[in-house]
Structures are given as C-alpha cells and as structure tokens.
Scaffold this active site. Structure first.
Site, PDB file in Angstrom:
ATOM      1  N   HIS A   1       2.493  -7.300  -8.098  1.00 13.84           N
ATOM      2  CA  HIS A   1       1.856  -6.149  -8.744  1.00 13.84           C
ATOM      3  C   HIS A   1       2.674  -5.526  -9.870  1.00 13.84           C
ATOM      4  O   HIS A   1       2.221  -5.539 -11.017  1.00 13.84           O
ATOM      5  CB  HIS A   1       1.486  -5.116  -7.685  1.00 13.84           C
ATOM      6  CG  HIS A   1       0.438  -5.598  -6.727  1.00 13.84           C
ATOM      7  ND1 HIS A   1       0.198  -4.986  -5.515  1.00 13.84           N
ATOM      8  CD2 HIS A   1      -0.422  -6.639  -6.798  1.00 13.84           C
ATOM      9  CE1 HIS A   1      -0.778  -5.630  -4.884  1.00 13.84           C
ATOM     10  NE2 HIS A   1      -1.164  -6.633  -5.644  1.00 13.84           N
TER      11      HIS A   1
ATOM     12  N   ASP B   1       3.860   0.086  -5.760  1.00 11.25           N
ATOM     13  CA  ASP B   1       4.615  -1.114  -5.411  1.00 11.25           C
ATOM     14  C   ASP B   1       6.036  -1.108  -5.966  1.00 11.25           C
ATOM     15  O   ASP B   1       6.863  -1.922  -5.548  1.00 11.25           O
ATOM     16  CB  ASP B   1       3.856  -2.362  -5.872  1.00 11.25           C
ATOM     17  CG  ASP B   1       2.653  -2.642  -4.993  1.00 11.25           C
ATOM     18  OD1 ASP B   1       2.850  -3.031  -3.838  1.00 11.25           O
ATOM     19  OD2 ASP B   1       1.519  -2.433  -5.446  1.00 11.25           O
TER      20      ASP B   1
END
Length: 360
Positions: A202, A298
């Site tokens: 991500h 993330d």
C-alpha cells in the site's frame, strides 16, 4: 444455542460487506460509524447490496452513530475501521464487554491486539472473561464506490487469526469459525501482525506514484501502479520485513509466497508477474489524496512498527525507514511520532523471550 449477536464497527466497504453478509444469514447485527451522513444514507436506503464473488443483500437491525445502541448486549464486536481508530473504539467499547465477549480487529495490522488489550484490560480494568482477537487481513477483497453497495472481488482462501493471549484462539474459532470459514489459526499475534502484506503493497506504490496523484490522474492501482521496478523496491522492503519477523521467531513467508498461499495462485518468476496474475486486484483505483489509508494507516501501523521493532532488535531497515520518512514529508506529519513504535507496543528494551512471553 441462541445465535450470536454481532456489532460491526466501521461502515466502510469491509464493514458494510460484513454487516450485509451476517444479516443475510439471519444473524442479529448492528452497524456503527461516526459518519452521520453515511449512517443517515444507509438508513434511508434500508439495504446493503453486495455483488462480486459472492452476492447477498441484507441490512442490520440497528444502523447508528451511537455506540451504546451498537454494542450493548452483543456477543461479538467486529472492528472494521482504519487502524488509527482502534484506540478510540477500544475505549468506547470497553464498558460494554462481558464474560464471553469477542472483540476482534479486522485486521489488527502490526500490534493492534496489544494496543487494544492494554486499553481494555489495563486502562479500563476490564476483568470479564473476554476474547481479544485480530485477523491478518480483511476476509475478502472489497471496495465501495457508492454507499449501500459493495463489490467483493475475491474471498481470501485463508486469513490468519490469533488471540491475546494466544491460547484463546480455539475458543474463538469454536464460536465464529463456522461463520467465517476462511479463518485459519496461527501461533500468536506476531504472525497475524508482522506477516501482513499491507505495509508492502500500500504505502510504497502509492508514494512511488505520487506524481500521478498530484496531476489528478486515475490508474489501476495494482496493474498500472506497480511496474517491474516498483515491484523490485517492494521486494527489497519485504526482505527487511522478513528479517524482522525471523528475529522475532516468526517463520514469515516472503510476500510472493504469501500471495500464492492467500489467493491459491500458481507461482511466478517475479513479484511483478505474480501481482499481475491476481484477478481480484484488477480495477482497484488509486488513492486520490495523501490522507488515504494506503499511505497513512499502512505507514503508521505497518512500516513504522516493523522498522521500529527492527531497530530495537538490531535489524537494519533502511528501505522501510526511507519510506516512513518520505510519507512523513509528503503528508506533512511525523509518522515516527504518530505511529505504533516499539516503545508504544511495549517491546522496546525487551529480549526475544520477553516479547514472546507478552504474546503467549
């Protein structure tokens, strides 16, 4: 035996999909979100439609912005929020937990169960016989472009799940394993958290394509956003993740092997070719701003704890460090201060044996 009663916390794509699925299976389910406009729209629609790999339609008995209405007297609280909300949700839910309650993070990311266990058991002094659990990932790949409609592009064949303490995992699966059949028990939360792929897939591609975001360009996130060289950078970061895992005593799979296992794929010669072969990854659009969870969540709850725990264990993590620094610069924030560091997780200054005792 009476059917379990569920509260789903977070009305994003994952939460809406889970609530609709449970309702379609005739479970009592509530859905909570702090977004008043979203909850109002869902109540106006009176249904959630899921299409894709499985199709269903359902609506929770209660759809609310009031936590008391959502979690009072339920058996299972499934937290499907972004990671930065975990602390607040644990704080809100703690007074309502009772003997037999399940509080599960979907997913926990790195250190999620440790964080919420501290809030519930230590800060709130909860003495009830509860189960705190976390999955390694959402149970299905899904997205939503319109409130009340989600598209589910792939049911993950096996999703790791663990509890804190670790010995509660069999109790957990005795209760919900028949409902969520792709949950697979692992040894402890080091395996669900530190083995997660989100920190690799991500923030790194999102940041490598930041020029497209600046120009307002839309692209297929995985198919176009991960080129062969970006896949090489992801692989280099992933080697550091694996090294941190192994220093913790976790026999972690490399990212490519993890994807093969999760999606039941044929192995490929390169990570790039493997990602290109994942059908459920197709047509996912790119983040459009730097507040997107792929960058913020993330980094804070993936890259930061992986790198920070690596530092504490003497494992070099120069690639991950670089992307935390880049994300901080791009977002105008200090993710080293905001993120889940080894200190915040209670791992700093501890030996491997002491860390393993924490999650046992």
């Amino acid at each position: 035996m009476d059917k379990l009663k569920f509260a789903v916390i977070g009305a994003g794509a994952g939460g809406q999909t889970m609530a609709a699925y449970l309702a379609s299976q005739n479970y009592y389910v509530t859905l909570y979100d702090h977004d008043k406009a979203k909850i109002a729209r869902l109540n106006e629609l009176g249904r959630i439609v899921v299409t894709g790999k499985f199709e269903c339609e359902g609506f929770p008995q209660v759809c609310t912005t009031v936590i008391d209405e959502a979690v009072k007297d339920v058996d299972v609280i499934m937290v499907c929020t972004t990671t930065d909300a975990h602390k607040e949700i644990a704080d809100l839910c703690a007074p309502y937990l009772h003997d037999g309650s399940i509080f599960m993070l979907n997913p926990g990311h790195v250190g999620g169960a440790l964080e919420v266990s501290h809030i519930i058991r230590d800060v709130h002094g909860c003495k009830a016989d509860i189960i705190i659990a976390e999955s390694g990932d959402l149970m299905y790949a899904c997205r939503s472009y319109e409130i009340g409609q989600t598209f589910q592009s792939g049911i993950k064949a096996g999703v790791d799940v663990a509890t804190l303490p670790a010995g509660d995992v069999n109790r957990l699966l005795d209760k919900i394993g028949g409902i969520f059949t792709n949950l697979k028990p692992v040894k402890n939360i080091l395996e669900t958290g530190f083995e997660g792929a989100g920190a690799m897939l991500h923030p790194i591609p999102s940041l490598m394509n930041i020029n497209k975001m600046d120009l307002g360009q839309s692209y297929d996130y995985y198919m176009e956003g991960i080129t062969p060289h970006i896949a090489d950078i992801i692989s280099a970061c992933d080697k550091e993740r694996v090294a941190v895992c192994r220093a913790l005593g976790v026999d972690a799979l490399a990212l490519g092997d993890m994807l093969v296992k999760t999606y039941k794929l044929e192995p490929k010669d390169s990570l790039y070719d493997l990602i290109q072969s994942i059908e459920s990854y197709r047509a996912l659009r790119n983040p459009t701003n730097t507040k997107h969870r792929f960058i913020v969540e993330d980094t804070m709850s993936g890259l930061v704890p992986l790198a920070s725990v690596g530092h504490a264990l003497g494992i070099p993590t120069p690639m991950m460090d670089a992307f935390v620094n880049i994300a901080s610069a791009v977002c105008g924030r200090d993710f080293w201060k905001e993120g889940r560091t080894a200190e915040k997780l209670g791992m700093a200054g501890k030996t491997l044996e002491e860390i393993q005792e924490m999650v046992r």
